[in-house]
Design a protein around this motif. Structure first.
Motif, PDB file in Angstrom:
ATOM      1  N   GLU A  17       0.838  -1.216   0.000  1.00  0.00           N
ATOM      2  CA  GLU A  17       0.000   0.000   0.000  1.00  0.00           C
ATOM      3  C   GLU A  17       0.863   1.253   0.000  1.00  0.00           C
ATOM      4  O   GLU A  17       0.607   2.194  -0.751  1.00  0.00           O
ATOM      5  CB  GLU A  17      -0.947   0.011   1.200  1.00  0.00           C
ATOM      6  N   ARG A  20       2.297   1.665  -3.442  1.00  0.00           N
ATOM      7  CA  ARG A  20       1.283   2.198  -4.368  1.00  0.00           C
ATOM      8  C   ARG A  20       1.111   3.699  -4.170  1.00  0.00           C
ATOM      9  O   ARG A  20       1.015   4.455  -5.144  1.00  0.00           O
ATOM     10  CB  ARG A  20      -0.057   1.491  -4.172  1.00  0.00           C
ATOM     11  N   GLN A  21       1.078   4.137  -2.929  1.00  0.00           N
ATOM     12  CA  GLN A  21       0.894   5.559  -2.652  1.00  0.00           C
ATOM     13  C   GLN A  21       2.079   6.388  -3.135  1.00  0.00           C
ATOM     14  O   GLN A  21       1.899   7.463  -3.703  1.00  0.00           O
ATOM     15  CB  GLN A  21       0.636   5.784  -1.153  1.00  0.00           C
ATOM     16  N   ARG A  49       2.621  -3.082  -8.897  1.00  0.00           N
ATOM     17  CA  ARG A  49       1.969  -1.907  -8.291  1.00  0.00           C
ATOM     18  C   ARG A  49       1.138  -1.168  -9.340  1.00  0.00           C
ATOM     19  O   ARG A  49       0.040  -0.693  -9.054  1.00  0.00           O
ATOM     20  CB  ARG A  49       2.996  -0.957  -7.677  1.00  0.00           C
ATOM     21  N   GLU A  52      -2.022  -3.127  -9.862  1.00  0.00           N
ATOM     22  CA  GLU A  52      -2.961  -2.901  -8.764  1.00  0.00           C
ATOM     23  C   GLU A  52      -3.646  -1.543  -8.875  1.00  0.00           C
ATOM     24  O   GLU A  52      -4.847  -1.425  -8.620  1.00  0.00           O
ATOM     25  CB  GLU A  52      -2.230  -3.033  -7.422  1.00  0.00           C
ATOM     26  N   ARG A  56      -7.679  -0.605  -9.513  1.00  0.00           N
ATOM     27  CA  ARG A  56      -8.420   0.347  -8.678  1.00  0.00           C
ATOM     28  C   ARG A  56      -9.012   1.490  -9.501  1.00  0.00           C
ATOM     29  O   ARG A  56      -9.560   2.424  -8.942  1.00  0.00           O
ATOM     30  CB  ARG A  56      -7.513   0.893  -7.583  1.00  0.00           C
TER      31      ARG A  56
END
Length: 87
Positions: A17, A20-21, A49, A52, A56
């Protein structure tokens, strides 16, 4: 452009996470290559990443390019470009 050098920040959180950020924040500023993601964002496997983020709803395109690593070897790498956020 290149992703800003964040390696000196010594990111403590290297969860998927957090990766990803970091990647999304960089993509909002400019395109990011595989080499830049590894070197500047400390993301050793940027392709998952990106996958993913796409899952999203982020529209990210891949442009193939050639780029040299810091040691001077040229590689065919992905340059990721954020087109728009979740659809």
């Amino acid at each position: 452009g290149t992703a800003p050098n964040q390696s000196k920040l010594r990111q403590q959180d290297n969860s998927t996470e957090a990766q990803r950020q970091r990647l999304l924040a960089a993509l909002r500023r400019c395109p990011v290559t595989t080499i830049e993601a590894r070197r500047d964002l400390d993301i050793m496997a940027p392709a998952p990443r990106i996958f993913e983020l796409r899952q999203r709803g982020f529209q990210i395109v891949t442009i193939w390019a050639h780029q040299a690593t810091d040691c001077g070897r040229e590689h065919r790498v992905a340059r990721y470009v954020l087109i728009k956020g979740p659809v």
